[in-house]
Design a protein around this motif. Structure first.
Motif, PDB file in Angstrom:
ATOM      1  N   ASP A  46     -63.308  19.932  39.541  1.00  0.00           N
ATOM      2  CA  ASP A  46     -62.172  20.851  38.518  1.00  0.00           C
ATOM      3  C   ASP A  46     -63.146  20.986  37.023  1.00  0.00           C
ATOM      4  O   ASP A  46     -62.585  22.706  36.489  1.00  0.00           O
ATOM      5  CB  ASP A  46     -60.703  20.790  38.168  1.00  0.00           C
ATOM      6  N   SER A  47     -64.157  20.695  36.951  1.00  0.00           N
ATOM      7  CA  SER A  47     -64.755  20.117  35.648  1.00  0.00           C
ATOM      8  C   SER A  47     -66.311  20.419  36.055  1.00  0.00           C
ATOM      9  O   SER A  47     -67.066  20.811  37.093  1.00  0.00           O
ATOM     10  CB  SER A  47     -64.663  19.432  34.710  1.00  0.00           C
ATOM     11  N   PRO A  48     -67.055  20.674  35.369  1.00  0.00           N
ATOM     12  CA  PRO A  48     -68.562  21.111  35.680  1.00  0.00           C
ATOM     13  C   PRO A  48     -69.087  19.625  36.453  1.00  0.00           C
ATOM     14  O   PRO A  48     -69.076  18.768  35.557  1.00  0.00           O
ATOM     15  CB  PRO A  48     -69.103  21.387  34.088  1.00  0.00           C
ATOM     16  N   THR A  49     -70.263  20.483  36.603  1.00  0.00           N
ATOM     17  CA  THR A  49     -71.291  19.506  37.707  1.00  0.00           C
ATOM     18  C   THR A  49     -72.568  19.406  36.993  1.00  0.00           C
ATOM     19  O   THR A  49     -72.571  20.237  36.434  1.00  0.00           O
ATOM     20  CB  THR A  49     -71.224  19.198  38.553  1.00  0.00           C
ATOM     21  N   TYR A  50     -72.751  17.945  36.237  1.00  0.00           N
ATOM     22  CA  TYR A  50     -74.752  17.850  35.984  1.00  0.00           C
ATOM     23  C   TYR A  50     -74.788  16.860  36.792  1.00  0.00           C
ATOM     24  O   TYR A  50     -76.381  16.785  37.070  1.00  0.00           O
ATOM     25  CB  TYR A  50     -74.516  17.576  34.403  1.00  0.00           C
ATOM     26  N   ALA A  51     -74.958  16.365  37.865  1.00  0.00           N
ATOM     27  CA  ALA A  51     -75.863  15.926  38.517  1.00  0.00           C
ATOM     28  C   ALA A  51     -76.013  16.042  40.150  1.00  0.00           C
ATOM     29  O   ALA A  51     -74.662  16.665  40.943  1.00  0.00           O
ATOM     30  CB  ALA A  51     -74.969  14.181  38.737  1.00  0.00           C
ATOM     31  N   SER A  52     -76.515  15.645  40.387  1.00  0.00           N
ATOM     32  CA  SER A  52     -76.913  15.839  42.215  1.00  0.00           C
ATOM     33  C   SER A  52     -76.100  15.418  43.032  1.00  0.00           C
ATOM     34  O   SER A  52     -76.187  14.454  43.750  1.00  0.00           O
ATOM     35  CB  SER A  52     -78.478  15.651  42.598  1.00  0.00           C
ATOM     36  N   PRO A  53     -75.465  16.279  43.917  1.00  0.00           N
ATOM     37  CA  PRO A  53     -74.741  15.209  45.039  1.00  0.00           C
ATOM     38  C   PRO A  53     -75.645  14.283  46.015  1.00  0.00           C
ATOM     39  O   PRO A  53     -77.180  14.200  46.384  1.00  0.00           O
ATOM     40  CB  PRO A  53     -73.794  16.501  45.752  1.00  0.00           C
ATOM     41  N   VAL A  54     -74.399  13.476  46.388  1.00  0.00           N
ATOM     42  CA  VAL A  54     -75.922  12.702  47.007  1.00  0.00           C
ATOM     43  C   VAL A  54     -75.013  11.977  48.703  1.00  0.00           C
ATOM     44  O   VAL A  54     -73.897  12.077  48.239  1.00  0.00           O
ATOM     45  CB  VAL A  54     -75.220  10.717  46.339  1.00  0.00           C
ATOM     46  N   PRO A  55     -75.520  12.937  49.291  1.00  0.00           N
ATOM     47  CA  PRO A  55     -74.750  12.663  51.496  1.00  0.00           C
ATOM     48  C   PRO A  55     -75.445  11.507  51.328  1.00  0.00           C
ATOM     49  O   PRO A  55     -76.176  10.923  51.460  1.00  0.00           O
ATOM     50  CB  PRO A  55     -75.902  13.776  51.168  1.00  0.00           C
ATOM     51  N   SER A  56     -74.618  10.926  52.573  1.00  0.00           N
ATOM     52  CA  SER A  56     -74.497  10.127  53.204  1.00  0.00           C
ATOM     53  C   SER A  56     -73.778   9.574  55.153  1.00  0.00           C
ATOM     54  O   SER A  56     -72.423   9.918  54.194  1.00  0.00           O
ATOM     55  CB  SER A  56     -74.308   8.535  52.030  1.00  0.00           C
ATOM     56  N   GLY A  57     -74.675   9.962  55.353  1.00  0.00           N
ATOM     57  CA  GLY A  57     -73.562  10.285  56.241  1.00  0.00           C
ATOM     58  C   GLY A  57     -73.132  11.560  56.678  1.00  0.00           C
ATOM     59  O   GLY A  57     -73.663  12.456  56.054  1.00  0.00           O
ATOM     60  N   ASN A  58     -72.095  10.922  57.019  1.00  0.00           N
ATOM     61  CA  ASN A  58     -70.798  12.415  56.930  1.00  0.00           C
ATOM     62  C   ASN A  58     -70.280  13.190  55.551  1.00  0.00           C
ATOM     63  O   ASN A  58     -68.481  13.834  55.462  1.00  0.00           O
ATOM     64  CB  ASN A  58     -70.331  11.981  58.282  1.00  0.00           C
ATOM     65  N   ARG A  59     -70.560  11.866  54.941  1.00  0.00           N
ATOM     66  CA  ARG A  59     -69.660  11.705  53.112  1.00  0.00           C
ATOM     67  C   ARG A  59     -70.883  12.152  51.861  1.00  0.00           C
ATOM     68  O   ARG A  59     -72.277  12.268  52.341  1.00  0.00           O
ATOM     69  CB  ARG A  59     -68.997  10.209  53.076  1.00  0.00           C
ATOM     70  N   LEU A  60     -69.945  12.987  51.276  1.00  0.00           N
ATOM     71  CA  LEU A  60     -71.481  13.279  49.927  1.00  0.00           C
ATOM     72  C   LEU A  60     -70.318  12.404  48.868  1.00  0.00           C
ATOM     73  O   LEU A  60     -69.153  13.137  48.730  1.00  0.00           O
ATOM     74  CB  LEU A  60     -70.945  15.103  50.129  1.00  0.00           C
ATOM     75  N   PHE A  61     -71.078  12.089  47.925  1.00  0.00           N
ATOM     76  CA  PHE A  61     -71.014  11.646  46.381  1.00  0.00           C
ATOM     77  C   PHE A  61     -70.931  13.280  45.782  1.00  0.00           C
ATOM     78  O   PHE A  61     -71.481  13.351  45.707  1.00  0.00           O
ATOM     79  CB  PHE A  61     -71.238  10.422  46.344  1.00  0.00           C
ATOM     80  N   VAL A  62     -70.086  14.012  44.760  1.00  0.00           N
ATOM     81  CA  VAL A  62     -69.888  14.464  44.178  1.00  0.00           C
ATOM     82  C   VAL A  62     -69.553  13.785  42.633  1.00  0.00           C
ATOM     83  O   VAL A  62     -69.148  13.097  42.009  1.00  0.00           O
ATOM     84  CB  VAL A  62     -69.002  15.540  44.148  1.00  0.00           C
ATOM     85  N   LYS A  63     -70.655  13.857  41.518  1.00  0.00           N
ATOM     86  CA  LYS A  63     -69.960  13.689  40.344  1.00  0.00           C
ATOM     87  C   LYS A  63     -69.737  14.702  39.354  1.00  0.00           C
ATOM     88  O   LYS A  63     -70.705  15.750  39.262  1.00  0.00           O
ATOM     89  CB  LYS A  63     -71.187  12.703  39.614  1.00  0.00           C
ATOM     90  N   ASP A  64     -68.429  14.635  38.995  1.00  0.00           N
ATOM     91  CA  ASP A  64     -68.404  15.674  37.450  1.00  0.00           C
ATOM     92  C   ASP A  64     -67.640  15.732  36.391  1.00  0.00           C
ATOM     93  O   ASP A  64     -68.525  14.128  36.201  1.00  0.00           O
ATOM     94  CB  ASP A  64     -67.127  16.634  38.292  1.00  0.00           C
ATOM     95  N   GLN A  65     -67.591  15.698  35.218  1.00  0.00           N
ATOM     96  CA  GLN A  65     -67.814  15.297  34.439  1.00  0.00           C
ATOM     97  C   GLN A  65     -66.721  14.264  33.612  1.00  0.00           C
ATOM     98  O   GLN A  65     -66.785  13.368  33.018  1.00  0.00           O
ATOM     99  CB  GLN A  65     -67.009  16.575  33.425  1.00  0.00           C
ATOM    100  N   ASP A  66     -65.826  14.290  34.690  1.00  0.00           N
ATOM    101  CA  ASP A  66     -64.612  13.221  34.781  1.00  0.00           C
ATOM    102  C   ASP A  66     -64.445  12.235  35.989  1.00  0.00           C
ATOM    103  O   ASP A  66     -63.898  10.584  35.296  1.00  0.00           O
ATOM    104  CB  ASP A  66     -63.540  13.394  34.676  1.00  0.00           C
ATOM    105  N   ALA A  67     -65.648  12.214  37.013  1.00  0.00           N
ATOM    106  CA  ALA A  67     -65.264  11.624  38.203  1.00  0.00           C
ATOM    107  C   ALA A  67     -65.967  11.391  38.976  1.00  0.00           C
ATOM    108  O   ALA A  67     -66.784  12.789  39.371  1.00  0.00           O
ATOM    109  CB  ALA A  67     -63.590  10.913  38.543  1.00  0.00           C
ATOM    110  N   VAL A  68     -66.466  10.690  39.972  1.00  0.00           N
ATOM    111  CA  VAL A  68     -67.370  11.086  40.939  1.00  0.00           C
ATOM    112  C   VAL A  68     -66.003  11.134  42.515  1.00  0.00           C
ATOM    113  O   VAL A  68     -65.508  10.002  42.683  1.00  0.00           O
ATOM    114  CB  VAL A  68     -67.889   9.479  42.109  1.00  0.00           C
ATOM    115  N   THR A  69     -66.349  11.567  43.228  1.00  0.00           N
ATOM    116  CA  THR A  69     -65.123  12.034  44.435  1.00  0.00           C
ATOM    117  C   THR A  69     -65.808  11.937  45.867  1.00  0.00           C
ATOM    118  O   THR A  69     -67.428  12.769  45.811  1.00  0.00           O
ATOM    119  CB  THR A  69     -64.734  13.851  43.633  1.00  0.00           C
ATOM    120  N   LEU A  70     -65.682  12.101  46.805  1.00  0.00           N
ATOM    121  CA  LEU A  70     -66.118  11.551  47.619  1.00  0.00           C
ATOM    122  C   LEU A  70     -65.760  12.337  49.074  1.00  0.00           C
ATOM    123  O   LEU A  70     -64.040  13.014  48.853  1.00  0.00           O
ATOM    124  CB  LEU A  70     -65.631   9.856  48.112  1.00  0.00           C
ATOM    125  N   TRP A  71     -66.090  13.240  49.939  1.00  0.00           N
ATOM    126  CA  TRP A  71     -65.921  14.612  50.141  1.00  0.00           C
ATOM    127  C   TRP A  71     -66.710  13.400  51.947  1.00  0.00           C
ATOM    128  O   TRP A  71     -67.224  13.401  52.032  1.00  0.00           O
ATOM    129  CB  TRP A  71     -65.939  15.110  49.699  1.00  0.00           C
TER     130      TRP A  71
END
Length: 74
Positions: A46-71
């Motif tokens: 919901d907020s801007p992203t400024y970091a590279s996403p990090v893939p790990s197997g079938n997961r993806l870590f995404v860092k936005d302005q407020d949190a790190v989310t695991l997809w």
């Protein structure tokens, strides 16, 4: 951001490339020399992203302005 431009990142995801835009859209596409073939596009924060996403197997870590989310991809 008012227009096009800004920070973006492209990461190797194995058989696809992952592009994360400043407006928090994750775009998955097939890397070929003949055409751009978009596989998927999803809003990952919901907020801007400024970091590279990090893939790990079938997961993806995404860092936005407020949190790190695991997809998880099934």
């Amino acid at each position: 951001m008012g227009g096009r431009g800004g920070y973006g990142t492209i990461v190797d995801g194995g058989s696809v490339l992952l592009a994360l835009t400043p407006s928090s859209e994750l775009i998955t596409f097939e890397p070929t020399s003949k055409a751009y073939t978009e596989v998927a596009r999803i809003k990952v924060a919901d907020s801007p992203t400024y970091a590279s996403p990090v893939p790990s197997g079938n997961r993806l870590f995404v860092k936005d302005q407020d949190a790190v989310t695991l997809w998880a991809v099934q």
